[in-house]
Design a protein around this motif. Structure first.
Motif, mmCIF file in Angstrom:
data_model
loop_
_atom_site.group_PDB
_atom_site.id
_atom_site.type_symbol
_atom_site.label_atom_id
_atom_site.label_comp_id
_atom_site.label_asym_id
_atom_site.label_seq_id
_atom_site.Cartn_x
_atom_site.Cartn_y
_atom_site.Cartn_z
ATOM 1 N N VAL A 34 -38.613 -38.808 -52.896
ATOM 2 C CA VAL A 34 -37.789 -39.571 -53.835
ATOM 3 C C VAL A 34 -37.644 -38.828 -55.162
ATOM 4 C CG1 VAL A 34 -38.333 -41.885 -52.967
ATOM 5 C CG2 VAL A 34 -39.829 -40.841 -54.657
ATOM 6 N N VAL A 35 -36.638 -39.254 -55.891
ATOM 7 C CA VAL A 35 -36.554 -38.875 -57.300
ATOM 8 C C VAL A 35 -36.903 -40.140 -58.079
ATOM 9 C CG1 VAL A 35 -34.975 -38.283 -59.158
ATOM 10 C CG2 VAL A 35 -34.973 -36.949 -57.069
ATOM 11 N N ASP A 36 -37.937 -40.020 -58.901
ATOM 12 C CA ASP A 36 -38.463 -41.158 -59.647
ATOM 13 C C ASP A 36 -37.779 -41.209 -61.013
ATOM 14 O OD1 ASP A 36 -39.989 -42.902 -61.179
ATOM 15 O OD2 ASP A 36 -41.895 -42.280 -60.285
ATOM 16 N N THR A 37 -37.064 -42.285 -61.254
ATOM 17 C CA THR A 37 -36.293 -42.359 -62.506
ATOM 18 C C THR A 37 -36.985 -43.215 -63.568
ATOM 19 O OG1 THR A 37 -35.069 -44.244 -61.634
ATOM 20 C CG2 THR A 37 -34.068 -42.080 -61.331
ATOM 21 N N SER A 38 -38.264 -43.553 -63.328
ATOM 22 C CA SER A 38 -38.906 -44.480 -64.268
ATOM 23 C C SER A 38 -39.103 -43.872 -65.657
ATOM 24 C CB SER A 38 -40.225 -44.985 -63.702
ATOM 25 O OG SER A 38 -41.078 -43.907 -63.411
ATOM 26 N N THR A 39 -39.485 -42.616 -65.739
ATOM 27 C CA THR A 39 -39.587 -41.943 -67.046
ATOM 28 C C THR A 39 -39.050 -40.525 -66.883
ATOM 29 O OG1 THR A 39 -41.763 -40.952 -66.663
ATOM 30 C CG2 THR A 39 -41.756 -43.175 -67.613
ATOM 31 N N MET A 40 -38.786 -39.893 -68.009
ATOM 32 C CA MET A 40 -38.271 -38.520 -67.943
ATOM 33 C C MET A 40 -39.300 -37.594 -67.287
ATOM 34 S SD MET A 40 -35.904 -36.421 -68.284
ATOM 35 C CE MET A 40 -34.571 -37.106 -69.226
ATOM 36 N N GLY A 41 -40.582 -37.824 -67.612
ATOM 37 C CA GLY A 41 -41.654 -37.001 -67.042
ATOM 38 C C GLY A 41 -41.706 -37.105 -65.529
ATOM 39 N N TYR A 42 -41.701 -38.350 -65.026
ATOM 40 C CA TYR A 42 -41.746 -38.547 -63.579
ATOM 41 C C TYR A 42 -40.479 -38.011 -62.917
ATOM 42 C CZ TYR A 42 -45.981 -41.386 -63.727
ATOM 43 O OH TYR A 42 -47.276 -41.812 -63.892
ATOM 44 N N PHE A 43 -39.363 -38.147 -63.623
ATOM 45 C CA PHE A 43 -38.096 -37.639 -63.091
ATOM 46 C C PHE A 43 -38.190 -36.121 -62.873
ATOM 47 C CE2 PHE A 43 -33.911 -35.737 -63.897
ATOM 48 C CZ PHE A 43 -33.179 -36.320 -62.872
ATOM 49 N N MET A 44 -38.666 -35.438 -63.918
ATOM 50 C CA MET A 44 -38.762 -33.972 -63.840
ATOM 51 C C MET A 44 -39.726 -33.556 -62.721
ATOM 52 S SD MET A 44 -36.854 -32.821 -66.340
ATOM 53 C CE MET A 44 -37.362 -31.228 -66.888
ATOM 54 N N LEU A 45 -40.873 -34.230 -62.674
ATOM 55 C CA LEU A 45 -41.867 -33.865 -61.661
ATOM 56 C C LEU A 45 -41.376 -34.150 -60.244
ATOM 57 C CD1 LEU A 45 -45.133 -35.103 -63.437
ATOM 58 C CD2 LEU A 45 -44.622 -32.742 -62.823
ATOM 59 N N SER A 46 -40.678 -35.275 -60.072
ATOM 60 C CA SER A 46 -40.208 -35.604 -58.720
ATOM 61 C C SER A 46 -39.082 -34.675 -58.282
ATOM 62 C CB SER A 46 -39.782 -37.071 -58.628
ATOM 63 O OG SER A 46 -38.770 -37.355 -59.558
ATOM 64 N N VAL A 47 -38.234 -34.285 -59.223
ATOM 65 C CA VAL A 47 -37.174 -33.319 -58.888
ATOM 66 C C VAL A 47 -37.811 -31.978 -58.512
ATOM 67 C CG1 VAL A 47 -35.258 -31.956 -59.848
ATOM 68 C CG2 VAL A 47 -35.328 -34.415 -60.218
ATOM 69 N N LEU A 48 -38.807 -31.579 -59.301
ATOM 70 C CA LEU A 48 -39.500 -30.315 -59.038
ATOM 71 C C LEU A 48 -40.182 -30.356 -57.660
ATOM 72 C CD1 LEU A 48 -40.391 -27.541 -60.157
ATOM 73 C CD2 LEU A 48 -42.360 -28.676 -61.186
ATOM 74 N N ALA A 49 -40.821 -31.495 -57.362
ATOM 75 C CA ALA A 49 -41.538 -31.633 -56.084
ATOM 76 C C ALA A 49 -40.596 -31.511 -54.893
ATOM 77 C CB ALA A 49 -42.263 -32.967 -56.041
ATOM 78 N N THR A 50 -39.500 -32.241 -54.931
ATOM 79 C CA THR A 50 -38.573 -32.231 -53.795
ATOM 80 C C THR A 50 -37.860 -30.878 -53.682
ATOM 81 O OG1 THR A 50 -37.096 -33.463 -55.269
ATOM 82 C CG2 THR A 50 -38.159 -34.713 -53.542
ATOM 83 N N PHE A 51 -37.533 -30.304 -54.837
ATOM 84 C CA PHE A 51 -36.905 -28.984 -54.854
ATOM 85 C C PHE A 51 -37.861 -27.956 -54.237
ATOM 86 C CE2 PHE A 51 -36.128 -24.851 -56.786
ATOM 87 C CZ PHE A 51 -34.766 -24.700 -56.647
#
Lengths: 342, 295
Positions: free
Chosen positions: A190-207
């Motif tokens: 998933v891409v987590d949109t709850s905070t900017m930090g989680y968003f960045m980390l989830s994008v990085l993880a899936t990428f």
């Protein structure tokens, strides 16, 4: 049966236990087994029989060490749980040494499967990465270990950085996505949109997961090269009972088949003519170097004082032949998908 | 017949007024009644779960047993050690003793009369050293004549979430109770019912009934759900409930589509990188070959 086939069987069994363990031994097999395995058996996988010690280290920094230290507690009080986890980790490392990476880790096995798929699809395989490339990637695992396992979680516990960095390695670890997907659960993809930090980390993880998948089709063990587990295992490699020893012969200088066989591109195993102990920091103790060494007893894999496998010309011939035949089998022939001509 | 059975259960539950979460009924609550009533919008119910990393661990943990007159309460450790609990003087607050053990403990309350047996069950998660016991041992151990057993109890690092389906088993004297109505009620106002199958099993999908959902787990306080059932045997009416917290489903701020998209970008990037790498390698090989030929 060759060492590689034995290893594959062990990997399959380990994968089933690590990923689907509750189906084998009940919902909380982990309680009976261990709570800090030195391999990426993800705690986010709700069917796992065990979990990786890296999640424990991060949580202990964030939720234990930092709060205790900031409230004036002693260092011993702050780090005692970490020492206990480390103790379990070390005990398991004594038993299997760095072979946890090459024989047990579900993510390591997955990358080997990717490589097999790539080869069977006829994709051009990179036999060995250059010395320059390996030299550049090697420090990454140490940086990952220091910053992602200890520094950022500790800072998050002190409140110096956002809570998102409380378990930064788990946030980006491909094993989190792999093992949950393997149980049919897409909650980590998933891409987590709850905070900017989680968003960045989830994008990085899936990428990173996608990147690992495509590179893994053509390069052996891409993520293992930067994995902090490898670095952590390296710290205690001297105490493991599994040993890899080399008795160099003059012929070694010209040969280099061991280095070619190494999935981690450890060129030193070929060039080192002095050291007997050849468990290098990047070694996962897969044993391929021993299998592909054509000279008698030059490379040996031992468990304490007991030999597991010694380099042997007859074994080498058989193994090489089997490998050549195996590589000839591709789904679409050798020329498709940009593969090189064999 | 079916309607009759359901009506009977609803009648008994109705008698005990379950239209309100905190009505006069033996029930474990993480907050005192008044706070629980003002609920849920402001309560921190359900923080007994493993999620309570940010809690002050040295702080005592207490639960409130509603309508606790003439009742007995006990606390069971993961190793099945039973500790009797007494309420604070003139109150219904029960401070949980520290067992030093990690993982789920059981909170059990009972009240018996000649014709009724009421009970309430809850599993608070406690922090401590590894207990060495599987939570299955505690959950599957018979604690009450009529018991609602979660199958399985949610695991560490996990929670009951809205929209998620969970299984429960209804046991009477340790045997599955088939064709029995079970009613689920949430502190957010939802209510639903279902009947156990031949194995005494029933499942519920927790309702998606949170209001004003904000992005992020920490921004949304958990709510409470209660499962209730009734069974009559030998002239005694057995009533029991199982309560637990549940949280907003993270799918409200997690996007699978975004994840797949990001993964695809990563995958394609890898292909581009490897294509360039392979072209470079092939070029180098070609040059080496040519230079060898030339020499």
């Amino acid at each position: 049966m060759s060492l590689t086939i034995t290893r594959r069987l062990v990997q399959v069994i380990a994968f089933v236990v690590m990923v689907y363990g509750i189906g084998l031994g009940g919902y909380y097999l982990a309680d009976k087994f261990s709570s800090s395995l030195p391999a990426l058996a993800c705690a986010y996988d709700l069917q796992t029989a065990d979990h990786c010690s890296l999640v424990s280290f991060q949580h202990q920094m964030d939720h234990r060490a930092a709060p205790v230290l900031s409230s004036g507690g002693s260092i011993m009080e702050a780090f005692l749980p970490t020492l206990i986890t480390l103790g379990t980790f070390v005990v398991l490392l004594i038993i299997l040494s760095k072979a946890f990476c090459g024989w047990i880790c579900p993510l390591g096995f997955f990358q080997e499967v990717l490589s097999l798929i790539g080869q069977k699809l006829g994709l051009q395989q990179t036999e060995s990465l250059s010395k320059e490339t390996t030299a550049k990637t090697r420090p990454v695992k140490w940086l990952m270990m220091i910053f992602l396992l200890f520094v950022f979680p500790l800072l998050a516990g002190f409140g110096a950085v956002g809570h998102e960095l409380g378990d930064p390695f788990c946030r980006i670890c491909p094993s989190r996505i792999l093992t949950t997907l393997a149980t049919g659960d897409p909650k980590e993809l998933v891409v987590d949109t709850s905070t900017m930090g989680y968003f960045m980390l989830s994008v990085l993880a899936t990428f990173l997961f996608g990147l690992m998948m495509s590179i893994g089709l053509m390069v052996r063990q891409p993520f293992c090269r930067i994995c902090p587990m490898l670095a952590l295992n390296t710290l205690f490699k001297k105490i493991g009972l599994v040993r890899l020893v080399k008795d160099a012969k003059p012929r070694c200088v010209k040969c280099g088949l061991c280095a070619k066989a190494c999935p981690m591109d450890i060129h030193e195993i070929h060039t080192d003519m002095e050291n007997k102990d050849v468990i290098y920091p990047d070694c996962t103790l897969c044993g391929r170097c021993v299998e592909f060494c054509p000279d008698k007893d030059v490379l040996k894999m031992k468990y304490a004082f007991f030999p597991i496998l010694s380099a042997d010309p007859a074994y080498f011939k058989k193994r090489k032949k089997a490998q050549t035949q195996w590589e000839k089998i591709t789904l679409f022939g050798s020329k498709t998908f940009g593969s090189k001509k064999k | 017949m079916r309607i009759k059975a359901k009506t009977a259960v609803l009648f008994f539950l109705g008698t005990f007024g379950i239209n309100h979460l905190t009505y006069a009924e033996l029930l474990w609550n993480p907050k005192p009644v008044k706070e629980a009533e003002s609920k849920i919008k402001s309560s921190n119910t359900g923080h007994e779960g493993h999620a309570g990393h940010q809690q002050n661990r040295s702080k005592e943990k207490a639960f409130y047993l509603e309508d606790n007159q003439n009742s007995t309460a006990r606390y069971i450790t993961p190793g099945l050690e039973v500790i009797p609990l007494t309420a604070e003087e003139k109150g219904n607050k029960y401070i949980l003793p520290k067992t030093g053990m990690d993982n789920y403990h059981a909170l059990v309350a009972e009240r018996k009369t000649e014709s009724t047996h009421e009970s309430a069950l809850r599993y608070p998660y406690m922090r401590g050293k590894p207990s060495g016991h599987s939570p299955d041992k505690l959950v599957s151990d018979s604690k009450l004549p009529l018991e609602i057993v979660p199958e399985p109890m949610i695991r560490e690092h996990w929670r009951f979430y809205s929209s998620n389906k969970h299984d429960y088993k209804v046991l009477f004297e340790e045997k599955p109770l088939k064709d029995t109505w079970v009613i689920l009620q949430t502190s957010n106002g939802s209510k639903m019912d279902a009947k156990t199958d031949g194995d005494g099993k029933v499942n519920f999908t927790l309702p998606e009934d949170f209001q004003d959902i904000k992005p992020g787990r920490r921004a949304n306080k958990p709510a409470e759900f209660i499962l209730r059932t009734v069974h009559i045997s030998d002239g005694i009416t057995y009533k029991t409930n199982f309560s637990a917290p549940y949280s907003v489903n993270p799918s409200h701020w997690n996007s699978n589509l975004g994840g797949i998209l990001s993964l695809s970008v990563g995958f394609l990037s890898g292909i581009v990188i490897m294509r360039r790498h392979n072209n470079k390698m092939n070029e180098e090989k070609k040059n080496n070959k040519n230079s060898r030929r030339a020499s």
